[in-house]
Scaffold this active site. Structure first.
Site, PDB file in Angstrom:
ATOM      1  CD  GLU A 155      -3.231  -1.306   1.631  1.00 25.76           C
ATOM      2  OE1 GLU A 155      -3.708  -0.230   2.008  1.00 25.76           O
ATOM      3  OE2 GLU A 155      -3.796  -2.403   1.759  1.00 25.76           O
TER       4      GLU A 155
HETATM    5  N1  CAA Z   1      -6.753  11.611  -3.660  1.00 24.55           N
HETATM    6  C1  CAA Z   1      -7.291  12.111  -4.804  1.00 24.55           C
HETATM    7  N2  CAA Z   1      -6.575  12.354  -5.906  1.00 24.55           N
HETATM    8  C2  CAA Z   1      -5.260  12.099  -5.861  1.00 24.55           C
HETATM    9  C3  CAA Z   1      -4.628  11.580  -4.711  1.00 24.55           C
HETATM   10  C4  CAA Z   1      -5.433  11.342  -3.580  1.00 24.55           C
HETATM   11  N3  CAA Z   1      -4.936  10.844  -2.456  1.00 24.55           N
HETATM   12  N4  CAA Z   1      -3.314  11.432  -4.980  1.00 24.55           N
HETATM   13  C5  CAA Z   1      -3.119  11.845  -6.245  1.00 24.55           C
HETATM   14  N5  CAA Z   1      -4.296  12.238  -6.773  1.00 24.55           N
HETATM   15  C6  CAA Z   1      -4.553  12.786  -8.103  1.00 24.55           C
HETATM   16  C7  CAA Z   1      -3.736  14.062  -8.363  1.00 24.55           C
HETATM   17  O1  CAA Z   1      -4.427  15.198  -7.891  1.00 24.55           O
HETATM   18  C8  CAA Z   1      -3.625  14.043  -9.862  1.00 24.55           C
HETATM   19  O2  CAA Z   1      -4.824  14.487 -10.444  1.00 24.55           O
HETATM   20  P1  CAA Z   1      -4.912  15.844 -11.319  1.00 24.55           P
HETATM   21  O3  CAA Z   1      -3.862  15.725 -12.392  1.00 24.55           O
HETATM   22  O4  CAA Z   1      -6.309  15.866 -11.829  1.00 24.55           O
HETATM   23  O5  CAA Z   1      -4.610  16.967 -10.373  1.00 24.55           O
HETATM   24  C9  CAA Z   1      -3.523  12.574 -10.190  1.00 24.55           C
HETATM   25  O6  CAA Z   1      -4.090  11.866  -9.105  1.00 24.55           O
HETATM   26  C10 CAA Z   1      -2.112  12.111 -10.404  1.00 24.55           C
HETATM   27  O7  CAA Z   1      -1.407  12.384  -9.212  1.00 24.55           O
HETATM   28  P2  CAA Z   1       0.179  12.551  -9.147  1.00 24.55           P
HETATM   29  O8  CAA Z   1       0.632  13.481 -10.226  1.00 24.55           O
HETATM   30  O9  CAA Z   1       0.516  12.893  -7.751  1.00 24.55           O
HETATM   31  O10 CAA Z   1       0.660  11.077  -9.550  1.00 24.55           O
HETATM   32  P3  CAA Z   1       2.082  10.435  -9.508  1.00 24.55           P
HETATM   33  O11 CAA Z   1       2.275   9.654 -10.729  1.00 24.55           O
HETATM   34  O12 CAA Z   1       3.110  11.473  -9.146  1.00 24.55           O
HETATM   35  O13 CAA Z   1       1.932   9.348  -8.322  1.00 24.55           O
HETATM   36  C11 CAA Z   1       1.999   8.475  -6.100  1.00 24.55           C
HETATM   37  C12 CAA Z   1       1.635   9.641  -7.034  1.00 24.55           C
HETATM   38  C13 CAA Z   1       1.668   8.985  -4.707  1.00 24.55           C
HETATM   39  C14 CAA Z   1       3.493   8.159  -6.176  1.00 24.55           C
HETATM   40  C15 CAA Z   1       1.155   7.241  -6.478  1.00 24.55           C
HETATM   41  O14 CAA Z   1       1.535   6.690  -7.716  1.00 24.55           O
HETATM   42  C16 CAA Z   1       1.199   6.145  -5.443  1.00 24.55           C
HETATM   43  O15 CAA Z   1       0.539   6.251  -4.411  1.00 24.55           O
HETATM   44  N6  CAA Z   1       1.953   5.064  -5.693  1.00 24.55           N
HETATM   45  C17 CAA Z   1       1.973   3.892  -4.803  1.00 24.55           C
HETATM   46  C18 CAA Z   1       0.911   2.920  -5.210  1.00 24.55           C
HETATM   47  C19 CAA Z   1       0.569   1.965  -4.097  1.00 24.55           C
HETATM   48  O16 CAA Z   1       0.362   2.349  -2.961  1.00 24.55           O
HETATM   49  N7  CAA Z   1       0.454   0.703  -4.465  1.00 24.55           N
HETATM   50  C20 CAA Z   1       0.024  -0.289  -3.530  1.00 24.55           C
HETATM   51  C21 CAA Z   1      -0.705  -1.383  -4.208  1.00 24.55           C
HETATM   52  S1  CAA Z   1      -2.164  -1.914  -3.423  1.00 24.55           S
HETATM   53  C22 CAA Z   1      -1.708  -3.004  -2.205  1.00 24.55           C
HETATM   54  O17 CAA Z   1      -0.592  -3.092  -1.786  1.00 24.55           O
HETATM   55  C23 CAA Z   1      -2.858  -3.741  -1.668  1.00 24.55           C
HETATM   56  C24 CAA Z   1      -2.556  -5.054  -1.046  1.00 24.55           C
HETATM   57  O18 CAA Z   1      -2.764  -6.092  -1.664  1.00 24.55           O
HETATM   58  C25 CAA Z   1      -2.124  -5.106   0.356  1.00 24.55           C
END
Ligand code: CAA
Length: 380
Positions: free
Chosen positions: A363
């Site tokens: 996550e």
């Molecule tokens: N809420 C709403 N919108 C959001 C948001 C949030 N928390 N975070 C980002 N966004 C939106 C941004 O506003 C943006 O939208 P706009 O262009 O319209 O403004 C869009 O999403 C893209 O955001 P970023 O430019 O910030 O995206 P990024 O490519 O830089 O990535 C990141 C951001 C935080 C690194 C993200 O990719 C991330 O969280 N990565 C990790 C993924 C992850 O947690 N994977 C886990 C897998 S699930 C798992 O593990 C489950 C399991 O089985 C246990």
């Protein structure tokens, strides 16, 4: 400011603690060894209301708050982090995702069964080449008018071989970047949907983690969650709540290791006295207790933010970052306090140490939490 738990919180804490001691503890070492998914225990957790803790009772849930959720997660994780990750994914990724963003028909059809534990849910975002970099989805969902056709591979999916309902994130229009991503509900047994190999893991070995393959999987349009292009935001919003659950899991792992260490240090003698009487051990216990108390406040704050309707992107990321660090560091210390006994399975702390590591990875890795936090800090 009130730091007390309510009567209702204390009751759910007691129920979860009792269940963990009487139902999870007896087979936990064997399930870890055999990598055995706790099917029967999941059913029991469903009956206790742990599979849909925050879901509205009209959809079969317990209708409790996020504070109750983290209390349950901490208690279960003290004993069995494999069972608790099944609970966490089901509650905060799948049930929350459907309740917050699904339509009424989707809630009636899927949420009602997920919230009671009749169904188990899985969340499919990660891919071989898209773990942290979640916008780079290679899985495609081609729009064919009244249905989509999904092709691709998903990796490290919790409950991947056992789930009934899968929330699948896929790219519909690559030119639109993250705005071309959608989220879909895919049912177990859909033609072309194959469950791949089970992972042989370091920790949380009782949870069922698989690679999934989608070969021309036809999904009706009514199974898309939200408006066209909402899938990436769906994943991000859902993961913010998921991080509260994993932070609580890390807190539980750390607390479990601390409680075992405290007990052991009062029983084990060396140099003529119980080892807790040596400062070398007492100071470790002091550090553990202090750091765990701080982590608990951060986990509670993130849950409170969610309950209040505040934005919790940063508080959940901070809670996960800190609690997972505490879990990793102090489970290592717990093994050290147990000495040679800590290195064998009967004393539980080596399993807690192995289980702790994943809380710094899934996550969102600790580095991803720092991205979320630093962006928040810089935005002001
Ligand atoms: N809420 C709403 N919108 C959001 C948001 C949030 N928390 N975070 C980002 N966004 C939106 C941004 O506003 C943006 O939208 P706009 O262009 O319209 O403004 C869009 O999403 C893209 O955001 P970023 O430019 O910030 O995206 P990024 O490519 O830089 O990535 C990141 C951001 C935080 C690194 C993200 O990719 C991330 O969280 N990565 C990790 C993924 C992850 O947690 N994977 C886990 C897998 S699930 C798992 O593990 C489950 C399991 O089985 C246990």
């Amino acid at each position: 400011m009130n730091f007390s738990l309510t009567e209702e919180h204390l009751m759910i804490q007691e129920a979860a603690r009792d269940f963990a001691q009487t139902a999870l503890l007896p087979g936990v070492i064997e399930r870890d060894h055999k990598q055995e998914f706790p099917d029967e225990l999941v059913k029991k957790m469903g009956a206790l209301g742990f599979m849909g803790i925050m879901v509205d009772p009209k959809y079969g849930g317990s209708g409790m708050d996020a504070i109750s959720y983290v209390i349950v997660m901490e208690e279960l994780s003290k004993i069995d982090a494999s069972a608790s990750v099944i609970v966490s994914v089901n509650n905060s990724l799948v049930c929350y995702g459907l309740e917050a963003f699904g339509n009424e028909a989707q809630k009636q059809k899927y949420l009602t069964k997920l919230a009671t534990g009749e169904f188990v849910g899985a969340f499919c975002l990660s891919e071989p080449e898209a773990g942290s970099d979640a916008t780079s989805q290679a899985t495609t969902a081609e729009d064919k008018g009244d249905h989509y056709v999904i092709n691709g591979t998903k990796n490290w999916i919790t409950s991947g071989g056992r789930a009934d309902v899968y929330l699948v994130i896929a790219q519909t229009d690559r030119a639109k970047g993250h705005r071309g991503i959608n989220a879909f509900i895919v049912e177990k047994g859909t033609a072309g949907f194959h469950i791949g190999p089970k992972e042989d893991k370091l920790g949380i070995r009782g949870s069922d983690t698989h690679t999934l393959q989608f070969n021309d999987v036809i999904v009706p349009k009514e199974n898309r969650i939200g408006a066209d292009g909402f899938g990436f935001k769906f994943a991000m919003k859902t993961l913010s709540g998921g991080r509260i659950g994993i932070a609580a899991q890390a807190l539980g792992i750390a607390t479990g290791a601390y409680e075992l260490s405290l007990k052991y240090s009062k029983e084990r003698k060396a140099f003529g006295t119980e080892i807790c009487n040596h400062q070398a051990i007492a100071f470790k216990l002091a550090d553990m207790y202090t750091d765990i108390s701080a982590a608990r406040m951060m986990v509670m704050k993130a849950a409170w933010d969610k309950d209040q309707g505040n934005n919790y992107d940063m508080s959940s990321a901070m809670a996960k970052l800190y609690a997972s660090k505490v879990a990793m560091e102090h489970t290592v210390e717990a093994v050290q306090i147990h000495g040679g006994n800590g290195f064998v399975k009967d004393y539980h702390v080596e399993r807690l140490m192995r289980d702790a590591k994943i809380t710094q990875i899934y996550e969102g890795t600790s580095e991803i939490q720092k991205i979320v936090i630093s962006r928040g800090v810089l935005k002001g």
